[in-house]
Design a protein around this motif. Structure first.
Motif, PDB file in Angstrom:
ATOM      1  N   LEU A 285       0.827  -1.203   0.000  1.00  0.00           N
ATOM      2  CA  LEU A 285       0.000   0.000   0.000  1.00  0.00           C
ATOM      3  C   LEU A 285       0.864   1.258   0.000  1.00  0.00           C
ATOM      4  CD1 LEU A 285      -2.711  -1.185   2.549  1.00  0.00           C
ATOM      5  CD2 LEU A 285      -3.004  -0.852   0.083  1.00  0.00           C
ATOM      6  N   LEU A 286       1.952   1.237   0.770  1.00  0.00           N
ATOM      7  CA  LEU A 286       2.865   2.380   0.761  1.00  0.00           C
ATOM      8  C   LEU A 286       3.488   2.552  -0.621  1.00  0.00           C
ATOM      9  CD1 LEU A 286       4.429   4.563   2.404  1.00  0.00           C
ATOM     10  CD2 LEU A 286       6.169   2.823   2.829  1.00  0.00           C
ATOM     11  N   GLY A 287       3.907   1.443  -1.237  1.00  0.00           N
ATOM     12  CA  GLY A 287       4.512   1.518  -2.557  1.00  0.00           C
ATOM     13  C   GLY A 287       3.566   2.026  -3.622  1.00  0.00           C
ATOM     14  N   SER A 288       2.256   1.793  -3.453  1.00  0.00           N
ATOM     15  CA  SER A 288       1.291   2.206  -4.476  1.00  0.00           C
ATOM     16  C   SER A 288       1.238   3.714  -4.657  1.00  0.00           C
ATOM     17  CB  SER A 288      -0.101   1.670  -4.124  1.00  0.00           C
ATOM     18  OG  SER A 288      -0.609   2.302  -2.962  1.00  0.00           O
ATOM     19  N   VAL A 289       1.654   4.474  -3.631  1.00  0.00           N
ATOM     20  CA  VAL A 289       1.665   5.936  -3.762  1.00  0.00           C
ATOM     21  C   VAL A 289       3.095   6.477  -3.850  1.00  0.00           C
ATOM     22  CG1 VAL A 289      -0.506   6.130  -2.516  1.00  0.00           C
ATOM     23  CG2 VAL A 289       1.628   6.298  -1.256  1.00  0.00           C
ATOM     24  N   TRP A 290       4.090   5.639  -3.514  1.00  0.00           N
ATOM     25  CA  TRP A 290       5.483   6.088  -3.488  1.00  0.00           C
ATOM     26  C   TRP A 290       5.960   6.493  -4.882  1.00  0.00           C
ATOM     27  CZ3 TRP A 290       9.674   3.092  -0.295  1.00  0.00           C
ATOM     28  CH2 TRP A 290      10.907   3.710  -0.429  1.00  0.00           C
TER      29      TRP A 290
END
Length: 504
Positions: A285-290
């Protein structure tokens, strides 16, 4: 404990191995991987003109790297465990350098996208091997926490510094040097690893899961292609729906394959160890916006605010500094308030920064619309990354650290590829719809605002999800010893061992 000998022959403590230079070399390898993720973003307009890319092809300059990186990270981690982590790391750096040079010399869209995919292949080998070697250097405890802080600092800073370096190189020497400098950096890191990182003392036995690797790679390719193509073809297009269906079927097939293979690419036992599953879900989930952040923010600065590539890159420096400070402070914060509270606070901080970015204006300025939220995003991103990486390798046996490192990088990178494809499609659709009744710059800004607002929602939801997922699992209570009864006291004693038996 390592023992040495003094001049008089008595035993003495030997000097501990110098882990600082080795960690620096390994962190430089991770920095190189993250740099390649974002260094092309500022140069995308120039790459598009120089190579002759279409709108979809321009997105694939980013996605080809991210997709190959994410899809092959598990295989890279497994290769590191089987073939030797130091050896595999050096091979990955060599492949990465060669692909970077080819991308800088590309004169056709196919060559550029293929070179980026091979560059992602090299990165998929580098990242898990480097993380596993770093974990070997530092056993669990405060020293490992500090090492992960360094890891988080260089990972987040690599994305921000990539934008800065990309702007400087594009404006001074031209877009090919965005790739040439990556090739030179990889060769320098290769030399440092060969000189500073100690050789490992053993490898695992086993075989590669070729069927599982092929299945999951095809599944991720279908998924990201569908999300990327939906903007031009529409969500109801037969090809898009077919690709989504194929991705789902292949994911189910991959799960079934992994349950039956003795040397699975993603063995089920990995998720029963520590809190690996929780760390990977939140990292996805963090990577999806990173990655989307470093895609949309430079575009807004250049296309809407009219900043030059050099000024755009320099504008990422506050984010990079905040990122490094947050990563260094993350282990200390975690020791004071606990890992769960640290993860939740970091995700909410980043969500606040994204929400601030969603209020950007078409006639705004860098100081008003970019600087403040960049600092919030940098702090939250780095702290969350450090804590989730630690969570994803928590309790993993040493022989599986390469695989665990590959898995956490996979979830972040695949989440980033999917998130970028989905958010780019959403922003493009909103911009297209707004163009009918808004000026061009205002329509562009509306699309970017929507992408940042959705990113804030994803991060806030991740913070809520982190509350139950990051709790320390309860340890089973020891059974109470039976009370001594009169009968127990009069029971015959245990038979003594023979006199010649060794004492227990």
């Amino acid at each position: 404990m390592n023992l040495g000998r003094t001049k008089d022959g008595t035993a003495a403590l030997a000097a501990p191995p110098r882990t600082g230079p080795a960690l620096a070399a390994l962190a430089a390898a991770q920095f190189t991987v993250m740099l390649a993720t974002s260094i092309v973003n500022v140069a995308l307009p120039q790459i598009r003109a120089g190579v002759g890319l279409s709108d979809g092809g321009t997105t694939w300059v980013v996605n080809a790297y991210g997709l190959a990186f994410g899809a092959l990270l598990l295989a890279g981690g497994r290769a590191a465990d089987l073939l030797g982590r130091r050896r595999v790391l050096m091979a990955g750096l060599a492949v990465f350098a060669g692909a970077s040079l080819a991308a800088g010399l590309a004169a056709a869209p196919g060559v550029m996208i293929t070179a980026r995919a091979v560059q992602g292949l090299g990165a998929a080998v580098i990242a898990p091997a480097a993380l596993a070697l770093a974990m070997d250097l530092f056993p669990p405890g405060p020293e490992r926490g500090r090492a992960l802080g360094v890891w988080g600092a260089v990972s987040g800073a690599g994305g921000a510094v990539g934008v800065l370096l990309g702007g400087v190189l594009t404006q001074t020497w031209g877009w090919p040097w965005v790739f040439h400098i990556a090739a030179l950096g990889a060769l320098l890191v290769l030399t440092a690893v060969a000189a500073l990182v100690p050789r490992a003392t053993g490898r695992q036995t086993g075989s590669f899961d070729l069927l599982g690797t092929a299945t999951v790679t095809l599944a991720l390719t279908c998924l990201v292609w569908a999300l990327t193509s939906a903007r031009a073809l529409g969500w109801t297009d037969a090809a898009v729906l077919g690709a989504l269906l194929a991705a789902g079927v292949l994911c189910v097939a991959f799960a079934l394959i992994e349950r039956r293979r003795p040397d699975a690419l993603m063995p089920p036992r990995l998720f029963a160890t520590g809190r690996v599953a929780a760390g990977n879900v939140l990292m996805a989930l963090l990577g999806s916006v990173w990655i989307a952040l470093f895609f949309f923010l430079p575009l807004y600065q250049q296309q809407v605010l009219g900043m030059s590539p050099l000024a755009t890159g320099a504008g990422q420096l506050p984010l990079a500094v905040a990122n490094m400070l947050g990563a260094v402070a993350a282990p200390r914060i975690s020791r004071r308030v606990g890992a769960a509270a640290t993860v939740v606070a970091a995700l909410l901080t980043e969500a606040a920064g994204m929400l601030w970015l969603s209020r950007m204006s078409p006639d705004g300025s860098y100081l008003v619309d970019v600087l403040g939220p960049s600092i919030l995003v940098g702090l939250g991103l780095s702290i969350a990354f450090v804590q989730l990486t630690a969570l994803a390798v928590d309790g993993v046996p040493r022989q599986d650290t390469g695989l665990a490192g590959g898995l956490v990088n996979t979830t972040r990178q695949v989440g980033g590829a999917i998130g970028l494809a989905a958010l780019a499609t959403l922003a493009g659709s909103v911009t297209t719809h707004a163009s009918g009744h808004q000026p061009h710059l205002e329509a562009l800004t509306t699309g970017y605002r929507t992408a940042f607002a959705v990113s804030a929602v994803i991060l806030a939801a991740s913070a809520l999800l982190a509350l139950p997922l990051t709790r320390q699992p309860r340890r089973p209570r020891r059974p109470l010893l039976p009370c001594r009864t009169p009968e127990a006291t009069t029971a015959p004693p245990y038979r003594q061992a023979p006199h010649h038996a060794p004492a227990p």
